[in-house]
Design an enzyme around this catalytic site. Structure first.
Site, PDB file in Angstrom:
ATOM      1  CB  SER A 156     -13.379 127.813 -68.494  1.00 54.03           C
ATOM      2  OG  SER A 156     -12.581 127.403 -69.594  1.00 54.03           O
ATOM      3  CB  CYS A 164      -9.934 125.851 -61.139  1.00 52.52           C
ATOM      4  SG  CYS A 164      -9.063 124.789 -62.329  1.00 52.52           S
ATOM      5  NE  ARG A 178     -10.403 126.634 -71.642  1.00 55.65           N
ATOM      6  CZ  ARG A 178     -10.305 125.500 -72.332  1.00 55.65           C
ATOM      7  NH1 ARG A 178      -9.510 125.427 -73.392  1.00 55.65           N
ATOM      8  NH2 ARG A 178     -10.988 124.427 -71.967  1.00 55.65           N
ATOM      9  CB  ILE A 220      -7.511 119.560 -60.546  1.00 51.22           C
ATOM     10  CG1 ILE A 220      -7.231 119.036 -59.134  1.00 51.22           C
ATOM     11  CG2 ILE A 220      -8.091 118.456 -61.434  1.00 51.22           C
ATOM     12  CD1 ILE A 220      -8.488 118.659 -58.364  1.00 51.22           C
ATOM     13  CG  HIS A 225      -9.898 122.922 -57.532  1.00 55.13           C
ATOM     14  ND1 HIS A 225     -11.182 123.008 -58.024  1.00 55.13           N
ATOM     15  CD2 HIS A 225      -9.093 122.759 -58.612  1.00 55.13           C
ATOM     16  CE1 HIS A 225     -11.156 122.900 -59.346  1.00 55.13           C
ATOM     17  NE2 HIS A 225      -9.899 122.762 -59.726  1.00 55.13           N
ATOM     18  CD  GLU A 228     -13.108 123.610 -54.898  1.00 56.79           C
ATOM     19  OE1 GLU A 228     -13.105 123.054 -56.013  1.00 56.79           O
ATOM     20  OE2 GLU A 228     -12.424 124.634 -54.637  1.00 56.79           O
TER      21      GLU A 228
END
Length: 208
Positions: A52, A82, A111, A142, A189, A191
């Site tokens: 980030s 995320c 975070r 993750i 995640h 994806e």
């Protein structure tokens, strides 16, 4: 809007190609976004996972930070996973002293609250709003952020047990998927799962 919306994927860092592939399978036209001139005309935007602080720094370096904040304020549908969830939070904890977010979702996010890379895990999630909602969603976490609190206008779509995160949810569960208006965010995640239902949800938000 056409039946096949154009959705940008912020292409500064992270799983850009993976998100684009999921969006294409979900019925959208996916395009990378690296410059402010590529924002106009988009029907939606995905902010992928990654780091980030790096996404924040590069977005400001490339002049994208202000335009994305303005697009969110103007009602552009945006999905963040995320690190993208961190970027959509109005408030962050344990961030870099100069770190900024795009904001838009009334929540406080910490975070890397789930631990380091070696602490990555998977969890079957009951997530509201998905097609075939009776089937669990395979959440992949993750170095994921933790949602510490949400405002009254934020809808919590999925949680994990508080003992999984070290949170103080009192057994209610820690939010890992949230929605506020045209904004969607997940700590996990989607994806990388082979299950496109989260992306199909976002495409439906864009077209609806």
């Amino acid at each position: 809007m056409t039946s096949r919306p154009t959705i940008g994927v912020l292409a500064l860092q992270g799983d850009v190609r993976e998100h684009a592939a999921c969006l294409e399978r979900a019925g959208a036209r996916a395009v990378p976004v690296r410059r402010p001139t590529e924002l106009p005309g988009l029907d939606g935007l995905v902010v992928p996972g990654g780091e980030s602080t790096t996404i924040d720094r590069l977005s400001r370096l490339f002049g994208l930070h202000g335009p994305i904040r303005a697009a969110i304020a103007g009602g552009l549908p945006v999905y963040g996973s995320c690190a993208g969830m961190i970027q959509l939070a109005d408030r962050i904890l344990d961030g870099h002293p100069e770190q900024q977010t795009f904001g838009g979702i009334d929540m406080t996010v910490r975070r890397n609250a789930f631990g380091r890379q070696v602490d990555s895990f998977e969890a079957d999630l009951e997530m509201r709003g998905l097609e075939d909602g009776g089937r669990a969603y395979p959440g992949v976490f993750i170095r994921a952020p933790r949602v510490e609190s949400v405002g009254r206008d934020v809808e919590v779509l999925a949680t994990v047990p508080g003992d999984r995160t070290g949170g103080t949810s009192g057994g209610v569960g820690t939010p890992v998927a949230v929605r506020q208006g045209a904004l969607l965010a997940t700590a996990f995640h989607p994806e990388v799962t082979g299950d496109d239902r989260v992306h199909r949800l976002f495409v439906a938000m864009v077209t609806g």
